[in-house]
Enzyme design. Structure first.
Site, PDB file in Angstrom:
ATOM      1  CD  GLN A 126      39.139  29.116  46.855  1.00 40.18           C
ATOM      2  OE1 GLN A 126      39.814  29.194  47.874  1.00 40.18           O
ATOM      3  NE2 GLN A 126      38.551  30.167  46.331  1.00 40.18           N
ATOM      4  N   GLY A 127      39.467  24.911  44.112  1.00 42.89           N
ATOM      5  CA  GLY A 127      40.320  24.773  42.936  1.00 42.89           C
ATOM      6  C   GLY A 127      40.303  26.034  42.098  1.00 42.89           C
ATOM      7  CE1 TYR A 128      36.974  29.300  42.730  1.00 43.40           C
ATOM      8  CE2 TYR A 128      37.608  31.548  43.220  1.00 43.40           C
ATOM      9  CZ  TYR A 128      36.625  30.607  43.019  1.00 43.40           C
ATOM     10  OH  TYR A 128      35.302  30.969  43.105  1.00 43.40           O
ATOM     11  CB  SER A 129      45.753  29.373  42.761  1.00 41.19           C
ATOM     12  OG  SER A 129      45.333  30.526  43.441  1.00 41.19           O
ATOM     13  CD  GLU A 244      39.546  33.192  49.500  1.00 42.52           C
ATOM     14  OE1 GLU A 244      40.634  32.660  49.776  1.00 42.52           O
ATOM     15  OE2 GLU A 244      39.076  33.230  48.349  1.00 42.52           O
ATOM     16  CB  SER A 380      48.519  39.741  45.310  1.00 47.70           C
ATOM     17  OG  SER A 380      48.307  40.636  44.234  1.00 47.70           O
ATOM     18  CG  ASN A 381      47.643  42.828  50.422  1.00 49.00           C
ATOM     19  OD1 ASN A 381      46.720  42.006  50.415  1.00 49.00           O
ATOM     20  ND2 ASN A 381      48.268  43.176  51.537  1.00 49.00           N
ATOM     21  CD  GLU A 382      51.311  43.552  45.588  1.00 48.53           C
ATOM     22  OE1 GLU A 382      52.218  43.852  46.368  1.00 48.53           O
ATOM     23  OE2 GLU A 382      50.681  42.481  45.678  1.00 48.53           O
TER      24      GLU A 382
END
Length: 395
Positions: A126-129, A244, A380-382
């Site tokens: 996966q190329g996301y971040s 995901e 992230s959870n935030e």
């Protein structure tokens, strides 16, 4: 709403247990149980066993080569896999890209890639971040410029899980920098053998090599590899992330970890007494167990809704938050229970103190450090709290 399992579902659970007892390779299960890294061959060997039973593509309909399971059946399967110490299915191809192609891909892409995913002919990552675009994914900078019948890609992706094994990568790229960030992103498929791609390993804090950096320098990709419409990739990205996040909660893994922790607390002693009889430790353990039971009920409610409506909703963000917090709490308490014996490299760090080493649990510190990522990746959870604030609470 009746949240108890039907007789048919309980029969299915027994079928899965029997299959795992008979077919799960013992050497692979032992690696999972003791926290050792799995090789590419380990993953592929186990996934071939699953595919022989048509249990590999668990989210796919029967007509596409999957088992056609309901959300509840998939939940049962995941629970039993975790309890049996089976490897988690590598999800990038089969559970992420597969559903995306079924919904957004054209017929040529479906006929080409779906069978290869099912047969494990292609290994996807996966190329996301990116270094400056993690949870704020819309700020990504990797550019794809149209040049005739190709796109030319330049940029960098990071935290690419198992990218060292992959021969293909699906990427989010910026195809229009002049519009609102979410409106200028496209989703494209890339062969990792294309000239101009470089993969560099990232060494993690516990010593493992699980993630990588991927660099693109004038990488030319056929325009036919674009999935969906140009500049409409944000819609594709959100759809994939919903799938995901559904799995990140890891209810089955938390069940297994809780059972393991209870057994450990009965074995470990402090000042001559079992750790399970220590009031402070018992209170911490009970708090986690209560949270896990509440999450199980919530998960079943969401599965019931998904079974009616056919797709998970934004509530998956809630499961991602709570599930990852619980898994991290279990890691932390296991590490505390073992003390020095939790060291990731006991043969070096505890030389001459073999009595402190508990081989079955010696990966506890490594798991603790590695799983700090759980509350960050997949959004992230935030960020998940922001999603719930907007989409569920309407604030």
């Amino acid at each position: 709403m009746d949240l108890s399992f039907t007789p048919e579902e309980e029969a299915f659970r027994q079928e899965v247990r029997t299959f795992l007892a008979e077919k799960l390779p013992k050497d692979i299960a032992e690696k999972v149980k003791t926290g050792k890294s799995l090789t590419k061959d380990d993953h592929e060997r186990w996934q071939r066993v699953l595919e022989e039973r048509h249990w590999y593509a668990t989210t796919w309909p029967k007509e596409a080569g999957g088992p056609g399971w309901t959300p509840v059946e998939r939940h049962i399967f995941d629970e039993e896999m975790a309890m049996a110490h089976a490897p988690r299915i590598v999800s990038f191809g089969v559970h992420m890209l597969g559903p995306v192609l079924m919904k957004f891909g054209n017929e040529a892409q479906k006929s080409r890639y779906l069978p290869r995913i099912l047969n494990q002919d292609d290994w996807w990552c996966q190329g996301y971040s990116e270094p400056g675009a993690g949870s704020d994914l819309a700020s990504l900078k990797t550019r794809a410029v149209r040049d005739g019948d190709t796109y030319v890609i330049n940029g960098q992706k990071t935290w690419t899980t198992l990218g060292q094994h992959a021969d293909h990568i699906f990427c989010l790229v910026r195809t229009n920098p002049e519009v609102k960030p979410q409106e200028g992103i496209s989703f494209i498929l890339v062969d990792m053998a294309t000239p101009g791609i470089e993969v560099r390993p990232i060494k993690l804090i516990e010593g493992g090599h699980e993630v990588n950096e991927v660099f693109f320098t004038d990488v030319r990709v056929p325009a036919e590899n674009l999935v969906g419409e140009e500049n409409k990739g944000w819609t594709v990205a959100k759809y994939l992330l919903t799938h995901e996040r559904t799995g990140i909660a890891g209810v089955g893994f938390s069940n297994e970890a809780l059972d393991r922790l209870k057994g450990l607390a009965r074995e470990q002693r402090r000042n001559g007494k079992r750790l399970i009889d220590n009031p402070l430790f018992a209170a911490r353990l009970s708090e986690i167990e209560i949270d896990l039971e509440a999450m199980k009920v919530t998960n079943l409610r969401l599965l019931y809704e998904a079974q009616k409506n056919g797709a998970p909703g934004p509530e998956t963000s809630m499961m991602k938050i709570k599930g990852t917090v619980i898994r991290q709490a279990l890691n932390d308490l296991s590490r505390r229970a073992l003390g020095p014996a939790a060291a990731p490299f006991p043969s070096e760090d505890l030389e001459g103190n073999e009595a402190l080493v508990a081989p079955e649990h010696a990966h506890a510190a490594a798991s603790y450090f590695n799983n700090r990522k759980l509350s960050i990746f997949g959004g992230s959870n935030e960020i998940q709290r922001n999603i719930l604030t907007k989409t569920v609470l309407g604030l």
